[in-house]
Enzyme design. Sequence first.
Site, PDB file in Angstrom:
ATOM      1  N   ASP A  11     -40.751  28.158 -48.176  1.00 59.05           N
ATOM      2  CA  ASP A  11     -41.866  29.097 -48.293  1.00 59.05           C
ATOM      3  C   ASP A  11     -42.100  29.725 -46.920  1.00 59.05           C
ATOM      4  O   ASP A  11     -42.473  29.036 -45.967  1.00 59.05           O
ATOM      5  CB  ASP A  11     -43.112  28.348 -48.773  1.00 59.05           C
ATOM      6  CG  ASP A  11     -44.256  29.284 -49.134  1.00 59.05           C
ATOM      7  OD1 ASP A  11     -44.065  30.513 -49.076  1.00 59.05           O
ATOM      8  OD2 ASP A  11     -45.339  28.782 -49.472  1.00 59.05           O
ATOM      9  N   ASP A 105     -40.800  35.695 -50.737  1.00 58.26           N
ATOM     10  CA  ASP A 105     -40.975  34.758 -49.621  1.00 58.26           C
ATOM     11  C   ASP A 105     -40.819  33.299 -50.012  1.00 58.26           C
ATOM     12  O   ASP A 105     -41.192  32.413 -49.245  1.00 58.26           O
ATOM     13  CB  ASP A 105     -42.356  34.952 -48.988  1.00 58.26           C
ATOM     14  CG  ASP A 105     -43.484  34.637 -49.953  1.00 58.26           C
ATOM     15  OD1 ASP A 105     -43.294  34.777 -51.174  1.00 58.26           O
ATOM     16  OD2 ASP A 105     -44.574  34.267 -49.482  1.00 58.26           O
ATOM     17  N   GLU A 106     -40.231  33.036 -51.169  1.00 58.45           N
ATOM     18  CA  GLU A 106     -40.243  31.664 -51.673  1.00 58.45           C
ATOM     19  C   GLU A 106     -39.020  31.439 -52.559  1.00 58.45           C
ATOM     20  O   GLU A 106     -38.665  32.303 -53.365  1.00 58.45           O
ATOM     21  CB  GLU A 106     -41.530  31.442 -52.468  1.00 58.45           C
ATOM     22  CG  GLU A 106     -41.836  30.034 -52.870  1.00 58.45           C
ATOM     23  CD  GLU A 106     -43.171  29.943 -53.594  1.00 58.45           C
ATOM     24  OE1 GLU A 106     -43.558  28.814 -53.943  1.00 58.45           O
ATOM     25  OE2 GLU A 106     -43.805  30.994 -53.840  1.00 58.45           O
TER      26      GLU A 106
END
Length: 472
Positions: A11, A105-106
Amino acid sequence: MRQQASVLHLDLDAFFAAVEQRDKPSLRGKPVVVGGTGGRGVVSTASYEARVYGVHSAMSTREARARCPHAAYLGGRFHAYRAASAQVMAALREVSPLVEPLSLDEAFLDLAAGPQAEGRDLSVAGVAELAERLRARVHEVTGGLTASVGVATSKFMAKVASDLDKPDGLVVVAPGTERELLRPMAATVIPGVGPATADRLRRAGIHTVADLEAVSLEELVRLLGRAMGAGLHALARAQDDRPVVAEREAKSVSVEGTYETDLTDRALMEGLLTRQARQVAERLRKHGLSGRTVSIKVRRHDFTTLSRSSTLASPTDAATTIARTARGLLADLDTSGGIRLLGVGVSGLADWIQEDLFADLERAEQAEQESADEEVAQVPAELLSRRTTWSPGSDVEHDEWGRGWVWGAGRGVVTVRFETAETPAGPVRSFAIDDPRLRPWLPPELPDQPTDDPLLPGDHGENRSPGGVPGS
């Protein structure tokens, strides 16, 4: 269940804000808020410096400004976020062919998959060393972004672990210790336990995962229903055998946003759908595509997910048509309890558009609506080149001063700080908004396919000037 900690969850920390701080040296170490900058705006991401003042995702920009008036309030630069995300996903694929992106983003990845895993040490010490090398690689390829990583025997536990040492942390959950780790945690750590479910559990005397673990399956089914009850019963015992699934080719173009705080304002939801529809339309036009089926995705406060769709008479790439259809679909849903996620998509893709007598009128209506709704929707970059609207934080270039970014604009003046990620903090200069020497700067486009590309965390981008600077 896996016998080894071979599922990794990565993350990126305060992703949108971190990219802005990377690319804007004068903002490093200072509070930065990315999202809606107008009176009806919504925070998408706050830097950790801004979070100290209580600013968080999905908070209204008005409240954020009251809590942290000296922060820089910037509209989104999604080309920069997508580029950074592509660098990260490429780095993850160097480690494993099984990478499951959840958002920009993950992502999850399977450390035990593919030829790279042959002979790999999957002990706790081995995966910790590998994860540290991966975090260093992400930092290198993105020019300084940091990531929090969790490694465990399941996707659920890896996600829990990545949240334990933020920002820029690493936690490996040793096999066999999962339940011990979970028991003291609040029941809300489990996916699906939103405000309504948590309240129902509290009334039953269930506050922690340990409390939840002590309740029988039959009692949980009675309290929450069969699907939810069975799911919580398993996760409270760290039972999660879901595989990491590599991304599949999507047959639609969609944008969605997830919000840490439930949305309850119906007008705000419609505004967000409108902005998402414009992003979808922009990407359709970019690829010369159109679509007949417009759909929305809504995840409610209790984590139930609803989808609604409507098929048009002919394919379209018009933002107004997509937005109008999406808002109509939302009107049929009960959102009174709050919404955690909103998304708009177009499927039934075609490489042609039905020309009709209303096409020019539709495009004119779209341009007029875009101009009127600047507090709700981010102006697409190509429109910036034809209008005297300057979004705070957007990239610009000046014939004499070179590249920089919009600090603020108002009363016929645009203020620019001239700096880039590769330069020191630069000077600030002001120009007339129609100065012919100043123009938007657009980077070369990354290879992009018309696939699902959810813009998380939250995907709000709106126009006004950043706080704490001229024009705010």
